[in-house]
Design a protein around this motif. Structure first.
Motif, PDB file in Angstrom:
ATOM      1  N   THR A  10    -108.160  61.117  21.678  1.00  0.00           N
ATOM      2  CA  THR A  10    -108.850  59.841  21.724  1.00  0.00           C
ATOM      3  C   THR A  10    -109.709  59.708  20.468  1.00  0.00           C
ATOM      4  OG1 THR A  10    -108.855  59.817  24.135  1.00  0.00           O
ATOM      5  CG2 THR A  10    -110.487  58.442  23.035  1.00  0.00           C
ATOM      6  N   VAL A  11    -109.644  58.519  19.857  1.00  0.00           N
ATOM      7  CA  VAL A  11    -110.439  58.242  18.667  1.00  0.00           C
ATOM      8  C   VAL A  11    -111.582  57.324  19.075  1.00  0.00           C
ATOM      9  CG1 VAL A  11    -110.439  57.210  16.364  1.00  0.00           C
ATOM     10  CG2 VAL A  11    -108.423  58.478  17.154  1.00  0.00           C
ATOM     11  N   ARG A  12    -112.815  57.750  18.756  1.00  0.00           N
ATOM     12  CA  ARG A  12    -114.011  56.960  19.088  1.00  0.00           C
ATOM     13  C   ARG A  12    -114.760  56.626  17.810  1.00  0.00           C
ATOM     14  NH1 ARG A  12    -113.830  61.058  22.804  1.00  0.00           N
ATOM     15  NH2 ARG A  12    -113.426  60.403  24.946  1.00  0.00           N
ATOM     16  N   VAL A  13    -115.013  55.305  17.605  1.00  0.00           N
ATOM     17  CA  VAL A  13    -115.746  54.851  16.426  1.00  0.00           C
ATOM     18  C   VAL A  13    -116.633  53.688  16.834  1.00  0.00           C
ATOM     19  CG1 VAL A  13    -115.569  53.866  14.107  1.00  0.00           C
ATOM     20  CG2 VAL A  13    -113.869  55.521  14.866  1.00  0.00           C
ATOM     21  N   ALA A  50    -109.938  54.422  21.266  1.00  0.00           N
ATOM     22  CA  ALA A  50    -108.478  54.307  21.301  1.00  0.00           C
ATOM     23  C   ALA A  50    -107.951  55.569  21.964  1.00  0.00           C
ATOM     24  CB  ALA A  50    -107.921  54.144  19.897  1.00  0.00           C
ATOM     25  N   VAL A  51    -107.545  55.438  23.212  1.00  0.00           N
ATOM     26  CA  VAL A  51    -107.104  56.576  24.015  1.00  0.00           C
ATOM     27  C   VAL A  51    -105.737  57.070  23.530  1.00  0.00           C
ATOM     28  CG1 VAL A  51    -106.546  57.345  26.353  1.00  0.00           C
ATOM     29  CG2 VAL A  51    -108.413  55.720  25.979  1.00  0.00           C
ATOM     30  N   GLU A  52    -105.607  58.393  23.405  1.00  0.00           N
ATOM     31  CA  GLU A  52    -104.373  59.053  22.964  1.00  0.00           C
ATOM     32  C   GLU A  52    -103.840  58.476  21.664  1.00  0.00           C
ATOM     33  OE1 GLU A  52    -101.533  59.311  26.143  1.00  0.00           O
ATOM     34  OE2 GLU A  52    -102.973  60.214  27.511  1.00  0.00           O
ATOM     35  N   ALA A  53    -104.738  58.168  20.746  1.00  0.00           N
ATOM     36  CA  ALA A  53    -104.347  57.568  19.472  1.00  0.00           C
ATOM     37  C   ALA A  53    -104.055  58.603  18.390  1.00  0.00           C
ATOM     38  CB  ALA A  53    -105.438  56.623  18.989  1.00  0.00           C
ATOM     39  N   ARG A 107    -102.145  63.295  13.179  1.00  0.00           N
ATOM     40  CA  ARG A 107    -101.318  62.082  13.123  1.00  0.00           C
ATOM     41  C   ARG A 107    -102.010  61.015  13.963  1.00  0.00           C
ATOM     42  NH1 ARG A 107     -97.757  59.756  16.632  1.00  0.00           N
ATOM     43  NH2 ARG A 107     -96.230  58.375  15.694  1.00  0.00           N
ATOM     44  N   VAL A 108    -102.244  59.839  13.362  1.00  0.00           N
ATOM     45  CA  VAL A 108    -102.881  58.734  14.069  1.00  0.00           C
ATOM     46  C   VAL A 108    -101.827  57.645  14.282  1.00  0.00           C
ATOM     47  CG1 VAL A 108    -104.715  57.009  13.998  1.00  0.00           C
ATOM     48  CG2 VAL A 108    -105.099  59.279  13.009  1.00  0.00           C
ATOM     49  N   LYS A 109    -101.711  57.144  15.510  1.00  0.00           N
ATOM     50  CA  LYS A 109    -100.733  56.087  15.816  1.00  0.00           C
ATOM     51  C   LYS A 109    -101.140  54.796  15.110  1.00  0.00           C
ATOM     52  CE  LYS A 109     -99.533  57.839  20.383  1.00  0.00           C
ATOM     53  NZ  LYS A 109     -99.595  57.570  21.818  1.00  0.00           N
ATOM     54  N   TRP A 110    -100.220  54.230  14.362  1.00  0.00           N
ATOM     55  CA  TRP A 110    -100.481  53.023  13.581  1.00  0.00           C
ATOM     56  C   TRP A 110    -101.006  51.889  14.450  1.00  0.00           C
ATOM     57  CZ3 TRP A 110    -100.463  52.118   8.421  1.00  0.00           C
ATOM     58  CH2 TRP A 110    -100.550  50.775   8.013  1.00  0.00           C
ATOM     59  N   ASP A 111    -100.305  51.593  15.546  1.00  0.00           N
ATOM     60  CA  ASP A 111    -100.660  50.454  16.400  1.00  0.00           C
ATOM     61  C   ASP A 111    -101.937  50.669  17.209  1.00  0.00           C
ATOM     62  OD1 ASP A 111     -98.445  49.129  15.466  1.00  0.00           O
ATOM     63  OD2 ASP A 111     -97.177  49.702  17.150  1.00  0.00           O
ATOM     64  N   ALA A 112    -102.440  51.877  17.242  1.00  0.00           N
ATOM     65  CA  ALA A 112    -103.654  52.149  18.020  1.00  0.00           C
ATOM     66  C   ALA A 112    -104.931  51.715  17.281  1.00  0.00           C
ATOM     67  CB  ALA A 112    -103.740  53.637  18.354  1.00  0.00           C
ATOM     68  N   MET A 113    -104.803  51.470  15.975  1.00  0.00           N
ATOM     69  CA  MET A 113    -105.969  51.099  15.172  1.00  0.00           C
ATOM     70  C   MET A 113    -106.020  49.581  14.977  1.00  0.00           C
ATOM     71  SD  MET A 113    -107.455  53.994  14.553  1.00  0.00           S
ATOM     72  CE  MET A 113    -106.919  54.540  16.172  1.00  0.00           C
ATOM     73  N   ASP A 114    -107.231  49.052  14.808  1.00  0.00           N
ATOM     74  CA  ASP A 114    -107.402  47.615  14.563  1.00  0.00           C
ATOM     75  C   ASP A 114    -106.928  47.221  13.167  1.00  0.00           C
ATOM     76  OD1 ASP A 114    -108.548  47.270  17.066  1.00  0.00           O
ATOM     77  OD2 ASP A 114    -110.578  47.582  16.309  1.00  0.00           O
ATOM     78  N   ALA A 115    -107.102  48.096  12.192  1.00  0.00           N
ATOM     79  CA  ALA A 115    -106.711  47.806  10.817  1.00  0.00           C
ATOM     80  C   ALA A 115    -106.618  49.115  10.041  1.00  0.00           C
ATOM     81  CB  ALA A 115    -107.726  46.875  10.159  1.00  0.00           C
TER      82      ALA A 115
END
Length: 171
Positions: free
Chosen positions: A1-4, A9-12, A29-37
């Motif tokens: 999970t990425v927290r900012v 973003a869970v399981e991102a 590895r960060v999932k492309w679609d899990a991020m806002d930009a």
């Protein structure tokens, strides 16, 4: 999970600490679609990161470009631009004034390119049939592709694109 900053973003993200490939152990590895930009330095990146080994050149050409759909001329121009993109066939972009826009119907098809931006599509009604999503254009391309703004390109897999009397391959 990425927290900012209160966003989550869970399981991102995934790590590869147990990978048999040592070079992957410290990577994430960060999932492309899990991020806002996504950004490269201060510039937003769309669709996927750009390759440092890819190149895009757009050049004006006075070559005669004719587009036919089922034997009917859909466009003809000596004022096109040719777009060269690493690893892809050259694409010819023609002014709308040199194209039979009365034969084109806008569709819901949209694609994104990290080098050109967001495209819009049309189908062609010619020769007694509809050629689905055979034409595209970039209304507001990214800065490096501004030369094709508002021009239209035709898919040689769906219609005949003829440059100086030579039909382009349908690949």
């Amino acid at each position: 999970t990425v927290r900012v900053g209160g966003h989550e973003a869970v399981e991102a993200a995934t790590t590869y600490e147990q990978s048999p490939v040592d070079e992957l152990h410290d990577l994430v590895r960060v999932k492309w679609d899990a991020m806002d930009a996504w950004f490269e330095e201060d510039e937003e990146v769309f669709t996927h990161p750009r390759s440092p080994y890819a190149r895009l050149d757009i050049l004006p050409t006075s070559r005669r470009v004719v587009v036919e759909a089922a034997g009917e001329v859909v466009a003809e121009s000596t004022q096109a631009h040719v777009l060269f993109e690493t690893g892809l066939p050259a694409r010819y972009y023609l002014p709308k004034l040199d194209s039979r826009m009365d034969l084109l119907t806008a569709t819901d098809q949209v694609t994104h390119c990290p080098y050109k931006g967001q495209s819009e599509y049309w189908s062609i009604n010619a020769g007694g049939r509809v050629h689905e999503n055979a034409v595209w254009s970039y209304r507001h391309p990214l800065a490096e592709s501004i030369r094709i703004a508002g021009l239209v390109s035709f898919d040689p897999a769906k219609v005949d694109v003829i440059v100086d009397g030579v039909k382009l391959p349908s690949r």
